[in-house]
Scaffold this active site. Sequence first.
Site, mmCIF file in Angstrom:
data_model
loop_
_atom_site.group_PDB
_atom_site.id
_atom_site.type_symbol
_atom_site.label_atom_id
_atom_site.label_comp_id
_atom_site.label_asym_id
_atom_site.label_seq_id
_atom_site.Cartn_x
_atom_site.Cartn_y
_atom_site.Cartn_z
ATOM 1 N N HIS A 307 6.966 -32.652 -79.510
ATOM 2 C CA HIS A 307 7.561 -33.565 -80.277
ATOM 3 C C HIS A 307 8.219 -32.754 -81.546
ATOM 4 O O HIS A 307 7.555 -32.040 -82.054
ATOM 5 C CB HIS A 307 6.610 -34.898 -80.760
ATOM 6 C CG HIS A 307 7.597 -35.942 -81.170
ATOM 7 N ND1 HIS A 307 8.376 -36.001 -82.387
ATOM 8 C CD2 HIS A 307 8.431 -36.880 -80.350
ATOM 9 C CE1 HIS A 307 9.093 -37.190 -82.479
ATOM 10 N NE2 HIS A 307 8.909 -37.829 -81.506
ATOM 11 N N ASP A 364 5.471 -40.910 -74.386
ATOM 12 C CA ASP A 364 5.734 -40.881 -72.899
ATOM 13 C C ASP A 364 4.950 -40.355 -71.956
ATOM 14 O O ASP A 364 5.040 -40.734 -70.785
ATOM 15 C CB ASP A 364 7.244 -40.303 -72.674
ATOM 16 C CG ASP A 364 8.325 -41.075 -73.138
ATOM 17 O OD1 ASP A 364 8.249 -42.319 -73.250
ATOM 18 O OD2 ASP A 364 9.373 -40.325 -73.524
#
Length: 429
Positions: A307, A364
């Site tokens: 991320h 996710d």
Amino acid sequence: MSDFDQVSLDAGGKPVTLPVLKGTLGNPCIDIATLPKQTGCFTYDSGFTATASCKSAVTYIDGDEGVLLYRGYPIDQLAGKSSFLEVAYLLINGELPTAEQMAGFEHEVTHHTMMHEALKNFFTGFRHDAHPMAMLCGSVASLSAFYHDTLDLNDPEQRRMAAVRLIAKMPTLAAAAYRYSIGWPIAYPKNELDYSSRFLHMMFEAPGAQLELNPVVAKALDLLFILHADHEQNASTSTVRLVGSTGANPYACVSAGIAALWGPAHGGANEAVLKMLEEIGTPDNVESAIAKAKDRSSGFRLMGFGHRVYKNFDPRAKIIREMTHKVLEELGVDDPLLEVAMKLEEAALKDDYFVERKLYPNVDFYSGIIYKALKIPTEMFTVMFAIGRTAGWVAHWLEQQVDPEAKIGRPRQIYTGADVRDYVPVDKR
Ligand code: ACO
């Protein structure tokens, strides 16, 4: 937090002083607005890794500590105690609603869920195998052609109503995209249902049959919408703001946000994770998948890992991980992909490559397994993300509309093309 309030630069012997701006929480920012005037230089920051594009009071992330706050409230508290619509109200208005305000908001959202009958023609114009994100992008953009009474950006009530309409209609349009793709007639929203149940009803009630809604499924979906509701200046929200900075209408802005969300480096990752887990197939193949992800020349990345902001556990991933086990158990689903996912997570978290680069599972990584258990088709995963994120998109768009410092977004560049040259006629080339 630093305790200095300005920084000094030496620009070829000329001293330059720049102020440092501080928010309530988070890193201070050097205000470089006067830099071109003082030095003749712009700043270069590909991918905006070190650049704040606006001031915002909506959401706060501490990527090193794994903290996510919506309007100051920790995500785990909201996930445990709130509902998606209450979170949407909070994001838009800045405060949690009273019971009366909440009832009013719910009533309003419920009564704006219908789509104009003529809008159905947009769906029938698509090929039967169109991706639902393509249909969502197009149909949301088309809303500006139907709701002229919300296009005056100078009217606060019109702006608010556009936000309500977008939150209300997104599930209707999303379900319509799915039903069209499987050849079912588009379903009407049922007012007596809550937000998530209404969406499930529009998705799954077969023509001529009556769907029995499972409250476990509706609750899980509501929680996923909360976790996806906002994430400060991510790529899709920044897209909404960039388009919004031109004075474009809110439906066009959100449609642009949907397009940005679709990319596999962003919201498209949830669909990509499930495809990746299916390809890996069994826990025995995990080691070779990890090796492939570490080999740059393979072009393969572990989807659902890494991320831009979180260099620690994504707090949403922690909640989803726990929820995945619970939901699968409650629904009596035994999915072998969960075992593959757990093995992959375990192997990556102790592998030096992932440890050194601080690559942790993101929101996710597990969401696809839950969506699969809820019987949401894979192509609809990113659409689910879009439904939740609409709350954040409209909250940021509304904030931007009243920001006295807001300007049209217009970055500069380092030009690397040809120097000035004269046109050469075709017979001389
Ligand atoms: N698998 C393998 N290696 C990775 C991964 C991954 N998932 N993510 C990053 N890396 C490596 C990069 O190759 C790079 O290595 P290097 O230093 O040797 O060159 C290093 O880690 C840093 O990666 P960047 O791409 O520079 O990091 P950035 O912040 O630009 O990208 C991103 C973040 C796009 C999320 C990236 O981690 C990625 O592609 N992840 C997979 C896709 C994904 O899950 N996206 C969803 C993000 S969350 C969301 O939008 C909801």
